[in-house]
Design an enzyme around this catalytic site. Structure first.
Site, PDB file in Angstrom:
ATOM      1  N   ASP A 206      24.114  37.781  35.122  1.00 59.46           N
ATOM      2  CA  ASP A 206      24.888  36.941  34.203  1.00 59.46           C
ATOM      3  C   ASP A 206      23.957  36.207  33.246  1.00 59.46           C
ATOM      4  OD1 ASP A 206      27.215  37.663  35.448  1.00 59.46           O
ATOM      5  OD2 ASP A 206      27.419  35.826  36.615  1.00 59.46           O
TER       6      ASP A 206
ATOM      7  N   GLY B 277      44.609  23.427  42.253  1.00 61.27           N
ATOM      8  CA  GLY B 277      44.637  23.950  43.611  1.00 61.27           C
ATOM      9  C   GLY B 277      45.115  25.385  43.659  1.00 61.27           C
TER      10      GLY B 277
ATOM     11  N   ASN C 243      44.306  34.701  40.041  1.00 64.54           N
ATOM     12  CA  ASN C 243      44.503  33.393  39.429  1.00 64.54           C
ATOM     13  C   ASN C 243      45.848  33.409  38.699  1.00 64.54           C
ATOM     14  OD1 ASN C 243      44.123  34.493  36.801  1.00 64.54           O
ATOM     15  ND2 ASN C 243      41.942  33.989  36.809  1.00 64.54           N
TER      16      ASN C 243
ATOM     17  N   PHE D 113      30.960  42.173  28.632  1.00 62.23           N
ATOM     18  CA  PHE D 113      30.516  42.787  29.879  1.00 62.23           C
ATOM     19  C   PHE D 113      30.123  44.240  29.655  1.00 62.23           C
ATOM     20  CE2 PHE D 113      31.316  44.811  34.057  1.00 62.23           C
ATOM     21  CZ  PHE D 113      30.493  44.021  34.844  1.00 62.23           C
TER      22      PHE D 113
ATOM     23  N   LEU E 165      44.974  28.099  40.985  1.00 62.10           N
ATOM     24  CA  LEU E 165      45.416  27.340  39.805  1.00 62.10           C
ATOM     25  C   LEU E 165      44.327  26.404  39.293  1.00 62.10           C
ATOM     26  CD1 LEU E 165      48.890  26.414  41.354  1.00 62.10           C
ATOM     27  CD2 LEU E 165      48.459  28.248  39.692  1.00 62.10           C
TER      28      LEU E 165
ATOM     29  N   GLY F  37      35.978  31.295  41.354  1.00 57.70           N
ATOM     30  CA  GLY F  37      36.939  32.166  42.018  1.00 57.70           C
ATOM     31  C   GLY F  37      36.298  32.982  43.124  1.00 57.70           C
ATOM     32  N   ASP F  38      35.079  33.431  42.895  1.00 64.31           N
ATOM     33  CA  ASP F  38      34.372  34.213  43.912  1.00 64.31           C
ATOM     34  C   ASP F  38      34.003  33.342  45.114  1.00 64.31           C
ATOM     35  OD1 ASP F  38      34.513  36.491  42.293  1.00 64.31           O
ATOM     36  OD2 ASP F  38      32.631  35.996  41.289  1.00 64.31           O
TER      37      ASP F  38
END
Length: 304
Positions: free
Chosen positions: A12, A226, A193, A116, A222, A253-254
């Site tokens: 990244d 949460g 998500n 990406f 979210l 998220g990961d």
């Protein structure tokens, strides 16, 4: 037991734009869009969904086993896995291609623009899942990866009788409604998500309740609000933990999914997994980079 983490391993390049994208992009001029963002910070981090999830799961005390393809420039990442004690028997290194690369720019409102290059990731379908290499695997996750790898690994996991989490993430647009319905019907759990959830619902033609009825559980994260979890026919909202300063959302998220896998492997219910996920994500968002956070002082017993 081990958790198979199918997905990308990537480098990244992360940039921070101190302004707001919304102030730089004129809606009436989108047909001739030509913008340039001056970024004041730039760094290179370890990334990719499989790499990030494996990192978080290892911190929690799990046994991640990433399944991914890297390129000729992937030696440093392989050495990092070794240093972290992460089993890399399912990592394929390919000559003649580069490891996947993500260029991520974040503005002051935590909006992101990402470019990406998939590189070696597009050959991840060369890695196969069967009884000979998964005897000690308790469960798995399919996170964003090469299109063929996601399709084939879903089929192979189902044939091997291994329960798995469908985490389409940014790879969701690669699939049509029929393919997504097949993923859901093969999976044991689905996690998305809120944006991905709406796209999944629109493409499959199924509501969240309908999706949840076809799997053991559904999670819709979210961000700062949460997450919502569906399990045993009911929906429950789990509040996020307060964060003093949200420094960088990259990889949150990961990190959350690492906690989900940790809990599922131990037989936890989704609400309990979600509370741990929110705690791990709060640690992650407070530091820059997807694999620079620690879990020092986190009391896993508090999530009983």
């Amino acid at each position: 037991m081990a958790v198979l983490v199918c997905g990308s391993v990537a480098f990244d390049t992360i940039m921070n734009f101190e302004g707001s994208f919304a102030e730089q992009i004129l809606p009436e001029q989108l047909h001739i869009l030509n913008v340039s963002f001056l970024v004041n910070t730039l760094r290179r981090d370890w990334g990719g969904c499989a790499g990030n999830i494996a990192y978080g799961l290892k911190l929690l005390g799990g046994e991640p086993r990433p399944m991914a393809a890297v390129g000729q420039d992937g030696a440093d990442y392989l050495a990092r896995f070794d240093a972290l004690g992460i089993d890399r028997r399912h990592i394929l290194q390919l000559q003649g291609s580069y490891t996947a690369q993500a260029m991520i720019m974040t503005d002051r409102d935590n909006n992101q623009i990402t470019a990406f290059h998939p590189g070696a990731m597009m050959q991840a379908h060369q890695l196969r899942i069967d009884a000979s290499n998964t005897a000690d695997v308790a469960l798995a996750i399919i996170s964003p990866d090469g299109r063929e790898a996601m399709l084939q690994h879903a089929q192979q996991l189902s044939q091997a009788g291994i329960p798995w989490v469908f985490d389409p993430g940014q790879g969701l647009p690669m699939f049509d409604g029929q393919e997504l319905r097949q993923f859901v019907d093969q999976a044991s759990w689905v996690t998305v998500n809120d944006y991905e959830g709406q796209m999944l619902s629109e493409r499959t033609g199924w509501s969240f309740d309908a999706i949840a009825s076809r799997v053991k559980g559904l999670v819709v994260t979210l961000a700062a609000q949460g997450c919502d979890v569906w399990e045993d026919g009911s929906r429950q909202h789990i509040d996020a933990l307060p964060v003093a300063e949200a420094v960088d959302p990259t990889g949150c998220g990961d990190a959350w999914r690492a906690a989900l896998l940790y809990g599922l492997e131990r037989g936890w219910g989704l609400a309990r997994c979600a509370r741990l996920g929110n705690a791990v994500a709060a640690r992650k968002v407070a530091v820059r980079g997807p694999q620079n956070y620690t879990l020092d002082g986190l009391d896993l017993a508090a999530f009983a």
